[in-house]
Design a protein around this motif. Structure first.
Motif, mmCIF file in Angstrom:
data_model
loop_
_atom_site.group_PDB
_atom_site.id
_atom_site.type_symbol
_atom_site.label_atom_id
_atom_site.label_comp_id
_atom_site.label_asym_id
_atom_site.label_seq_id
_atom_site.Cartn_x
_atom_site.Cartn_y
_atom_site.Cartn_z
ATOM 1 N N SER A 58 0.177 2.968 10.209
ATOM 2 C CA SER A 58 0.027 1.590 9.730
ATOM 3 C C SER A 58 0.813 0.632 10.613
ATOM 4 N N LYS A 59 2.032 1.008 10.944
ATOM 5 C CA LYS A 59 2.868 0.166 11.807
ATOM 6 C C LYS A 59 2.185 -0.045 13.155
ATOM 7 N N LYS A 60 1.704 1.029 13.757
ATOM 8 C CA LYS A 60 1.042 0.948 15.061
ATOM 9 C C LYS A 60 -0.198 0.039 14.987
ATOM 10 N N PHE A 61 -1.029 0.238 13.971
ATOM 11 C CA PHE A 61 -2.254 -0.547 13.819
ATOM 12 C C PHE A 61 -1.940 -2.032 13.654
ATOM 13 N N TYR A 62 -1.094 -2.373 12.703
ATOM 14 C CA TYR A 62 -0.851 -3.781 12.399
ATOM 15 C C TYR A 62 -0.066 -4.497 13.496
ATOM 16 N N THR A 63 0.843 -3.791 14.166
ATOM 17 C CA THR A 63 1.612 -4.453 15.226
ATOM 18 C C THR A 63 0.827 -4.523 16.531
ATOM 19 N N GLU A 64 0.180 -3.416 16.921
ATOM 20 C CA GLU A 64 -0.500 -3.388 18.212
ATOM 21 C C GLU A 64 -1.888 -4.029 18.183
ATOM 22 N N GLY B 261 4.565 -8.475 13.059
ATOM 23 C CA GLY B 261 5.931 -8.116 13.407
ATOM 24 C C GLY B 261 6.554 -7.312 12.288
ATOM 25 N N VAL B 262 7.642 -6.641 12.599
ATOM 26 C CA VAL B 262 8.352 -5.837 11.605
ATOM 27 C C VAL B 262 9.446 -6.692 10.975
ATOM 28 N N SER B 263 9.365 -6.872 9.658
ATOM 29 C CA SER B 263 10.394 -7.606 8.921
ATOM 30 C C SER B 263 11.517 -6.674 8.492
ATOM 31 N N PHE B 264 11.136 -5.458 8.071
ATOM 32 C CA PHE B 264 12.105 -4.466 7.598
ATOM 33 C C PHE B 264 11.460 -3.099 7.676
ATOM 34 N N GLU B 265 12.299 -2.094 7.940
ATOM 35 C CA GLU B 265 11.783 -0.734 8.008
ATOM 36 C C GLU B 265 12.903 0.252 7.715
ATOM 37 N N ASN B 266 12.582 1.256 6.911
ATOM 38 C CA ASN B 266 13.478 2.397 6.748
ATOM 39 C C ASN B 266 12.608 3.652 6.662
ATOM 40 N N GLU B 267 13.158 4.766 6.241
ATOM 41 C CA GLU B 267 12.395 6.024 6.267
ATOM 42 C C GLU B 267 11.264 6.092 5.249
ATOM 43 N N PHE B 268 11.261 5.220 4.236
ATOM 44 C CA PHE B 268 10.206 5.287 3.220
ATOM 45 C C PHE B 268 9.491 3.958 2.961
ATOM 46 N N TYR B 269 9.871 2.905 3.666
ATOM 47 C CA TYR B 269 9.301 1.579 3.407
ATOM 48 C C TYR B 269 9.157 0.804 4.717
ATOM 49 N N LEU B 270 8.032 0.095 4.836
ATOM 50 C CA LEU B 270 7.759 -0.715 6.015
ATOM 51 C C LEU B 270 7.242 -2.071 5.548
ATOM 52 N N ILE C 225 0.857 -1.177 0.000
ATOM 53 C CA ILE C 225 0.000 0.000 0.000
ATOM 54 C C ILE C 225 0.897 1.232 0.000
ATOM 55 N N ILE C 226 0.667 2.118 -0.947
ATOM 56 C CA ILE C 226 1.428 3.365 -1.011
ATOM 57 C C ILE C 226 0.677 4.382 -0.171
ATOM 58 N N THR C 227 1.319 4.844 0.904
ATOM 59 C CA THR C 227 0.651 5.708 1.870
ATOM 60 C C THR C 227 1.651 6.578 2.631
ATOM 61 N N ALA C 228 1.193 7.740 3.037
ATOM 62 C CA ALA C 228 1.998 8.612 3.897
ATOM 63 C C ALA C 228 1.862 8.191 5.359
ATOM 64 N N LYS C 229 0.977 7.251 5.645
ATOM 65 C CA LYS C 229 0.673 6.826 7.015
ATOM 66 C C LYS C 229 1.502 5.616 7.445
ATOM 67 N N LEU C 230 2.814 5.709 7.311
ATOM 68 C CA LEU C 230 3.668 4.585 7.691
ATOM 69 C C LEU C 230 3.600 4.326 9.197
#
Length: 149
Positions: free
Chosen positions: A40-46, A51-60, A32-37
């Protein structure tokens, strides 16, 4: 004997060509292309326990608790991406289905976290027992336990 050898070579050749034409192992990762990284992380993890497989400043990249499936989120208009992957998702026309072993247990856990339930838990005539929520990007999420009708 010569005929059997030629037949063997022919079938070996054909089966080799056929096996190369079929796709091998395939894995799907919805993105999903979104400014809400962060959202999205908070919603899907919490909420969903991803879990987080990979994350940087523009991709999660997130994975389901059993690590059998992944979903990714990409910042729109990022310079590293080609035009096809720059336009932000508009929040309509996409849904995800998450199959769980005990939908009632998941329903109660998600309700207890104060998540807005879009479709209350219900049984369908075709056998599904499910409910639906919505992620921060507008993606509908159908949480289901399948059974025979």
């Amino acid at each position: 004997m010569k005929r059997w050898l030629l037949l063997f070579i022919f079938f070996f050749f054909i089966s080799n060509i056929y096996s190369q034409a079929k796709p091998g192992k395939m894995k799907l990762n919805a993105g999903i292309i979104t400014a809400k990284l962060a959202e999205s992380k908070k919603f899907y993890t919490e909420i969903l326990g991803f879990g987080v497989s990979f994350e940087n400043e523009f991709y999660l990249l997130l994975h389901t608790p059993d690590k059998q499936a992944e979903i990714s989120f990409l910042l729109p208009e990022h310079a590293s991406q080609q035009p096809l992957f720059k336009t932000a998702f508009n929040g309509k026309g996409v849904y995800l289905t998450i199959e769980v072993e005990d939908v009632d247990k998941v329903y109660e856990a998600i309700k207890a976290k104060g998540v807005d339930i879009k479709i209350a838990i219900r049984n369908e005539p075709w056998g599904d027992r499910h409910f639906a929520i919505q992620d921060p990007n507008g993606v509908g999420i159908d949480v289901v336990t399948y059974s025979h009708p």
